[in-house]
Design a protein around this motif. Structure first.
Motif, PDB file in Angstrom:
ATOM      1  N   THR A 182      55.847  75.717 -34.194  1.00 61.75           N
ATOM      2  CA  THR A 182      57.171  75.173 -33.907  1.00 61.75           C
ATOM      3  C   THR A 182      57.938  75.777 -34.993  1.00 61.75           C
ATOM      4  O   THR A 182      59.196  75.436 -34.814  1.00 61.75           O
ATOM      5  CB  THR A 182      57.117  73.755 -33.854  1.00 61.75           C
ATOM      6  OG1 THR A 182      56.736  73.205 -35.034  1.00 61.75           O
ATOM      7  CG2 THR A 182      56.300  73.406 -32.664  1.00 61.75           C
ATOM      8  N   LYS A 183      57.322  76.557 -36.015  1.00 56.56           N
ATOM      9  CA  LYS A 183      58.422  77.006 -37.186  1.00 56.56           C
ATOM     10  C   LYS A 183      59.103  77.959 -36.518  1.00 56.56           C
ATOM     11  O   LYS A 183      58.670  79.008 -35.936  1.00 56.56           O
ATOM     12  CB  LYS A 183      57.320  77.311 -38.312  1.00 56.56           C
ATOM     13  CG  LYS A 183      58.352  77.791 -39.559  1.00 56.56           C
ATOM     14  CD  LYS A 183      57.580  78.114 -40.727  1.00 56.56           C
ATOM     15  CE  LYS A 183      56.519  79.433 -40.273  1.00 56.56           C
ATOM     16  NZ  LYS A 183      55.564  79.580 -41.476  1.00 56.56           N
TER      17      LYS A 183
ATOM     18  N   ALA B  97      50.777  72.239 -34.834  1.00 54.86           N
ATOM     19  CA  ALA B  97      52.014  72.025 -34.428  1.00 54.86           C
ATOM     20  C   ALA B  97      53.382  72.472 -35.345  1.00 54.86           C
ATOM     21  O   ALA B  97      54.067  73.289 -34.882  1.00 54.86           O
ATOM     22  CB  ALA B  97      52.393  70.538 -34.255  1.00 54.86           C
TER      23      ALA B  97
END
Length: 259
Positions: A241-242, A237
């Motif tokens: 999502t970075k 995650a």
């Protein structure tokens, strides 16, 4: 197993070390999982002490201080519970039987010191703060820690006196008081876990909570397996999502070129 004076002094020093955790930003060395190691070292039975301490840690896992309400004294209960269980050879049953009432009785003694001794230090610290004396405030803070010295002495004396003496003192307490303390002690872990869930369960984390529940209930995955899956999901995650720093940098350069 006969208790010696040196062992009683050692148990008192272990208690004093556990109480001083407040002086070091609460490093959590007061928990039974750690104090049991020291108790086992003093009594010469570290393996048995580690087993007892791990079981008591599960019992006290949800305890926490909530405002002015203090939970049973897990320091004293855990230390004396493990110590008496090793000396008498009663195992985890003896540790649990003694640790809860001892912890509740120690809480009453601790509240006495909090009310009078620490109350005095608090008022003096307020006075020093009102006149701008920072050294006086610091001295009152250090002085308030001296309340743990008599508590440690009581722990060492209680261990030297033996579990029978402690049990006699506990038996002299009226039954309705002990029943009330037992009920309150049973509610504290549930309250602690409820507060922990309230802080950690959010709309973003709720699906992961039910995912862990499904792993345990339907796939029979143990706690270690759930922790491993949770770590993998967290890494994925965070990785996906970075923000893409390269894309963001190119976008900023294009905006600068327009001007």
């Amino acid at each position: 197993m006969e208790v010696t004076v040196l062992q009683a002094i050692g148990i008192g020093l272990v208690a004093l070390f556990a109480y001083m955790v407040d002086f070091c930003a609460y490093a959590q060395w007061d928990r039974p999982i750690f104090t049991c190691l020291l108790v086992g070292f003093v009594l010469g039975d570290i393996p048995q002490a580690l087993v007892l301490g791990a079981n008591l840690e599960l019992l006290y896992m949800g305890t926490m201080s909530i405002g002015a309400a203090l939970p049973p004294d897990i320091y004293t209960g855990g230390i004396l519970g493990v110590a008496f269980a090793i000396v008498t050879g009663t195992g985890i049953e003896g540790a649990i039987t003694l640790c809860l009432p001892i912890a509740s009785l120690a809480l009453v003694v601790k509240q006495f010191f909090y009310t009078f001794f620490r109350g005095y230090c608090t008022h003096k610290a307020d006075y020093y703060a009102s006149i701008g004396n920072a050294d006086g405030v610091a001295k009152m803070h250090i002085l308030s820690l001296l309340m743990w010295v008599p508590m440690a002495i009581l722990v060492g004396f209680a261990f030297y006196s033996g579990s029978a003496t402690v049990q006699t003192i506990l038996d002299s307490i009226p039954e309705f008081i002990m029943n009330g303390i037992s009920v309150a002690s049973g509610m504290i872990p549930a309250l602690g876990f409820a507060m922990l869930a309230k802080l950690t369960v959010t709309p973003k984390t709720l699906p992961f909570l039910f995912l862990g529940f499904a792993f345990v209930s339907y796939l029979n995955v143990d706690v270690t397996g759930v922790a491993i899956f949770g770590l993998i999901i967290a890494i994925i995650a965070v990785y996906f999502t970075k923000p893409n720093q390269e894309v963001a940098t190119v976008g900023m350069e294009e905006d600068d070129n327009e001007f």
